[in-house]
Design a protein around this motif. Structure first.
Motif, PDB file in Angstrom:
ATOM      1  N   VAL A 185      19.805  -0.458  -0.158  1.00  0.00           N
ATOM      2  CA  VAL A 185      19.147  -1.104   0.974  1.00  0.00           C
ATOM      3  C   VAL A 185      17.719  -1.477   0.587  1.00  0.00           C
ATOM      4  CG1 VAL A 185      18.317  -0.745   3.337  1.00  0.00           C
ATOM      5  CG2 VAL A 185      20.539   0.168   2.645  1.00  0.00           C
ATOM      6  N   LEU A 186      17.283  -2.644   1.053  1.00  0.00           N
ATOM      7  CA  LEU A 186      15.880  -3.043   0.939  1.00  0.00           C
ATOM      8  C   LEU A 186      15.298  -3.087   2.341  1.00  0.00           C
ATOM      9  CD1 LEU A 186      13.475  -4.087  -0.767  1.00  0.00           C
ATOM     10  CD2 LEU A 186      14.300  -6.409  -0.292  1.00  0.00           C
ATOM     11  N   VAL A 187      14.157  -2.441   2.515  1.00  0.00           N
ATOM     12  CA  VAL A 187      13.445  -2.452   3.786  1.00  0.00           C
ATOM     13  C   VAL A 187      12.202  -3.318   3.604  1.00  0.00           C
ATOM     14  CG1 VAL A 187      12.275  -1.068   5.537  1.00  0.00           C
ATOM     15  CG2 VAL A 187      14.264  -0.124   4.303  1.00  0.00           C
ATOM     16  N   VAL A 188      12.094  -4.380   4.402  1.00  0.00           N
ATOM     17  CA  VAL A 188      10.949  -5.288   4.344  1.00  0.00           C
ATOM     18  C   VAL A 188      10.124  -5.075   5.607  1.00  0.00           C
ATOM     19  CG1 VAL A 188      10.192  -7.697   4.226  1.00  0.00           C
ATOM     20  CG2 VAL A 188      12.289  -6.988   3.046  1.00  0.00           C
ATOM     21  N   GLY A 189       8.843  -4.763   5.413  1.00  0.00           N
ATOM     22  CA  GLY A 189       7.987  -4.530   6.567  1.00  0.00           C
ATOM     23  C   GLY A 189       6.535  -4.836   6.254  1.00  0.00           C
ATOM     24  N   LEU A 190       5.713  -4.694   7.268  1.00  0.00           N
ATOM     25  CA  LEU A 190       4.276  -4.884   7.095  1.00  0.00           C
ATOM     26  C   LEU A 190       3.679  -3.639   6.457  1.00  0.00           C
ATOM     27  CD1 LEU A 190       3.257  -6.500  10.502  1.00  0.00           C
ATOM     28  CD2 LEU A 190       3.804  -7.643   8.342  1.00  0.00           C
ATOM     29  N   ASP A 191       2.710  -3.844   5.592  1.00  0.00           N
ATOM     30  CA  ASP A 191       2.016  -2.727   4.949  1.00  0.00           C
ATOM     31  C   ASP A 191       0.947  -2.198   5.900  1.00  0.00           C
ATOM     32  OD1 ASP A 191       0.532  -0.970   3.427  1.00  0.00           O
ATOM     33  OD2 ASP A 191       0.535  -2.243   1.646  1.00  0.00           O
ATOM     34  N   PRO A 192       1.176  -1.041   6.519  1.00  0.00           N
ATOM     35  CA  PRO A 192       0.231  -0.555   7.527  1.00  0.00           C
ATOM     36  C   PRO A 192      -1.143  -0.221   6.962  1.00  0.00           C
ATOM     37  CG  PRO A 192       1.829   1.141   7.007  1.00  0.00           C
ATOM     38  CD  PRO A 192       2.272  -0.110   6.291  1.00  0.00           C
ATOM     39  N   VAL A 193      -1.210   0.091   5.691  1.00  0.00           N
ATOM     40  CA  VAL A 193      -2.492   0.452   5.073  1.00  0.00           C
ATOM     41  C   VAL A 193      -3.381  -0.781   4.909  1.00  0.00           C
ATOM     42  CG1 VAL A 193      -3.541   1.410   2.974  1.00  0.00           C
ATOM     43  CG2 VAL A 193      -1.480   2.441   3.933  1.00  0.00           C
ATOM     44  N   ARG A 194      -2.759  -1.940   4.802  1.00  0.00           N
ATOM     45  CA  ARG A 194      -3.525  -3.158   4.513  1.00  0.00           C
ATOM     46  C   ARG A 194      -3.680  -4.084   5.715  1.00  0.00           C
ATOM     47  NH1 ARG A 194      -0.331  -5.401   0.032  1.00  0.00           N
ATOM     48  NH2 ARG A 194      -1.887  -7.032  -0.043  1.00  0.00           N
ATOM     49  N   ILE A 195      -3.269  -3.630   6.896  1.00  0.00           N
ATOM     50  CA  ILE A 195      -3.471  -4.416   8.116  1.00  0.00           C
ATOM     51  C   ILE A 195      -4.758  -3.909   8.766  1.00  0.00           C
ATOM     52  CG2 ILE A 195      -2.522  -5.053  10.370  1.00  0.00           C
ATOM     53  CD1 ILE A 195      -0.782  -6.064   8.062  1.00  0.00           C
ATOM     54  N   PRO A 196      -5.770  -4.765   8.876  1.00  0.00           N
ATOM     55  CA  PRO A 196      -7.070  -4.294   9.390  1.00  0.00           C
ATOM     56  C   PRO A 196      -7.051  -4.023  10.895  1.00  0.00           C
ATOM     57  CG  PRO A 196      -7.139  -6.657   8.951  1.00  0.00           C
ATOM     58  CD  PRO A 196      -5.798  -6.174   8.489  1.00  0.00           C
ATOM     59  N   GLY A 197      -7.930  -3.118  11.301  1.00  0.00           N
ATOM     60  CA  GLY A 197      -8.196  -2.948  12.711  1.00  0.00           C
ATOM     61  C   GLY A 197      -7.456  -1.837  13.420  1.00  0.00           C
ATOM     62  N   TRP A 198      -6.704  -1.002  12.699  1.00  0.00           N
ATOM     63  CA  TRP A 198      -6.022   0.093  13.373  1.00  0.00           C
ATOM     64  C   TRP A 198      -5.725   1.200  12.389  1.00  0.00           C
ATOM     65  CZ3 TRP A 198      -0.509   0.773  12.649  1.00  0.00           C
ATOM     66  CH2 TRP A 198       0.058  -0.165  11.803  1.00  0.00           C
ATOM     67  N   ASP A 199      -5.414   2.363  12.911  1.00  0.00           N
ATOM     68  CA  ASP A 199      -5.168   3.552  12.101  1.00  0.00           C
ATOM     69  C   ASP A 199      -3.753   3.502  11.521  1.00  0.00           C
ATOM     70  OD1 ASP A 199      -4.960   6.067  10.971  1.00  0.00           O
ATOM     71  OD2 ASP A 199      -4.934   7.136  12.887  1.00  0.00           O
ATOM     72  N   PRO A 200      -3.627   3.403  10.212  1.00  0.00           N
ATOM     73  CA  PRO A 200      -2.299   3.270   9.610  1.00  0.00           C
ATOM     74  C   PRO A 200      -1.527   4.585   9.495  1.00  0.00           C
ATOM     75  CG  PRO A 200      -3.944   3.291   7.891  1.00  0.00           C
ATOM     76  CD  PRO A 200      -4.687   3.310   9.211  1.00  0.00           C
ATOM     77  N   GLU A 201      -2.213   5.729   9.606  1.00  0.00           N
ATOM     78  CA  GLU A 201      -1.568   7.003   9.290  1.00  0.00           C
ATOM     79  C   GLU A 201      -0.300   7.297  10.091  1.00  0.00           C
ATOM     80  OE1 GLU A 201      -2.118   8.649   6.534  1.00  0.00           O
ATOM     81  OE2 GLU A 201      -3.597   7.072   6.170  1.00  0.00           O
ATOM     82  N   PRO A 202      -0.262   7.065  11.413  1.00  0.00           N
ATOM     83  CA  PRO A 202       0.988   7.349  12.135  1.00  0.00           C
ATOM     84  C   PRO A 202       2.159   6.495  11.638  1.00  0.00           C
ATOM     85  CG  PRO A 202      -0.832   7.097  13.682  1.00  0.00           C
ATOM     86  CD  PRO A 202      -1.342   6.699  12.327  1.00  0.00           C
ATOM     87  N   VAL A 203       1.882   5.241  11.284  1.00  0.00           N
ATOM     88  CA  VAL A 203       2.949   4.359  10.799  1.00  0.00           C
ATOM     89  C   VAL A 203       3.374   4.768   9.389  1.00  0.00           C
ATOM     90  CG1 VAL A 203       3.608   1.968  10.315  1.00  0.00           C
ATOM     91  CG2 VAL A 203       2.135   2.484  12.266  1.00  0.00           C
ATOM     92  N   VAL A 204       2.406   5.121   8.549  1.00  0.00           N
ATOM     93  CA  VAL A 204       2.726   5.593   7.196  1.00  0.00           C
ATOM     94  C   VAL A 204       3.637   6.822   7.280  1.00  0.00           C
ATOM     95  CG1 VAL A 204       1.747   6.627   5.105  1.00  0.00           C
ATOM     96  CG2 VAL A 204       0.668   4.605   6.115  1.00  0.00           C
ATOM     97  N   ALA A 205       3.303   7.741   8.170  1.00  0.00           N
ATOM     98  CA  ALA A 205       4.117   8.953   8.335  1.00  0.00           C
ATOM     99  C   ALA A 205       5.508   8.613   8.858  1.00  0.00           C
ATOM    100  CB  ALA A 205       3.414   9.932   9.268  1.00  0.00           C
ATOM    101  N   ALA A 206       5.596   7.680   9.807  1.00  0.00           N
ATOM    102  CA  ALA A 206       6.899   7.282  10.356  1.00  0.00           C
ATOM    103  C   ALA A 206       7.757   6.596   9.295  1.00  0.00           C
ATOM    104  CB  ALA A 206       6.709   6.372  11.568  1.00  0.00           C
ATOM    105  N   ILE A 207       7.141   5.773   8.463  1.00  0.00           N
ATOM    106  CA  ILE A 207       7.877   5.119   7.378  1.00  0.00           C
ATOM    107  C   ILE A 207       8.425   6.174   6.419  1.00  0.00           C
ATOM    108  CG2 ILE A 207       7.642   3.650   5.331  1.00  0.00           C
ATOM    109  CD1 ILE A 207       5.672   1.923   6.991  1.00  0.00           C
ATOM    110  N   ALA A 208       7.612   7.159   6.084  1.00  0.00           N
ATOM    111  CA  ALA A 208       8.064   8.226   5.180  1.00  0.00           C
ATOM    112  C   ALA A 208       9.244   8.985   5.775  1.00  0.00           C
ATOM    113  CB  ALA A 208       6.908   9.178   4.866  1.00  0.00           C
ATOM    114  N   ARG A 209       9.177   9.296   7.076  1.00  0.00           N
ATOM    115  CA  ARG A 209      10.298   9.977   7.728  1.00  0.00           C
ATOM    116  C   ARG A 209      11.547   9.090   7.718  1.00  0.00           C
ATOM    117  NH1 ARG A 209       6.025  11.471  11.158  1.00  0.00           N
ATOM    118  NH2 ARG A 209       6.602   9.884  12.686  1.00  0.00           N
ATOM    119  N   GLY A 210      11.355   7.806   7.970  1.00  0.00           N
ATOM    120  CA  GLY A 210      12.488   6.884   7.961  1.00  0.00           C
ATOM    121  C   GLY A 210      13.121   6.768   6.590  1.00  0.00           C
ATOM    122  N   GLN A 211      12.296   6.691   5.559  1.00  0.00           N
ATOM    123  CA  GLN A 211      12.823   6.607   4.190  1.00  0.00           C
ATOM    124  C   GLN A 211      13.567   7.890   3.812  1.00  0.00           C
ATOM    125  OE1 GLN A 211      12.727   3.188   3.798  1.00  0.00           O
ATOM    126  NE2 GLN A 211      12.478   3.698   1.659  1.00  0.00           N
ATOM    127  N   ALA A 212      13.052   9.038   4.265  1.00  0.00           N
ATOM    128  CA  ALA A 212      13.706  10.318   3.962  1.00  0.00           C
ATOM    129  C   ALA A 212      15.115  10.362   4.560  1.00  0.00           C
ATOM    130  CB  ALA A 212      12.865  11.475   4.485  1.00  0.00           C
TER     131      ALA A 212
END
Length: 119
Positions: free
Chosen positions: A6-33
């Motif tokens: 599977v390939l997952v294509v999404g926005l890079d939360p770390v590189r989108i300005p103006g908001w805290d990426p950490e909750p999305v980074v954590a959710a992506i990690a849980r989803g990948q797991a």
């Protein structure tokens, strides 16, 4: 259980300005797991729409043979990205024509989205 890659294509939360990426980074990690829990190999392609995202997506699509491509909600749900979303879907059709296209509702249910098409 070899159901395909599977390939997952999404926005890079770390590189989108103006908001805290950490909750999305954590959710992506849980989803990948969750892919691992199902014995599914899954690659991540995170992009920023203004930064040559189409070339990055084409490179990812042609790197492996994918059974399914999941397009993330950040690309799909944000109305200003409608044209980009259309481009992503058409890139998948062009460069991975044998892959099913799936859509998640959150980073954490990405494996469920893929599994709808892999079974």
């Amino acid at each position: 259980m070899a159901v395909g890659r599977v390939l997952v294509v999404g926005l890079d939360p770390v590189r989108i300005p103006g908001w805290d990426p950490e909750p999305v980074v954590a959710a992506i990690a849980r989803g990948q797991a969750r892919f691992g829990e199902h014995g599914i190999d899954a690659d991540l392609c995170l992009v920023v729409p203004d930064e040559d995202a189409e070339a990055v997506i084409v490179e990812a699509l042609t790197r492996q043979d994918y059974a399914c491509v999941v397009v993330g909600g950040g690309i799909r749900k944000h109305e200003p990205l409608l044209e980009f979303f259309e481009k992503v879907v058409n890139l998948v059709r062009q460069h991975a024509p044998g892959a099913a296209i799936a859509f998640n509702s959150s980073p954490e249910d990405t494996a469920d989205a893929a599994l709808r098409w892999l079974r």
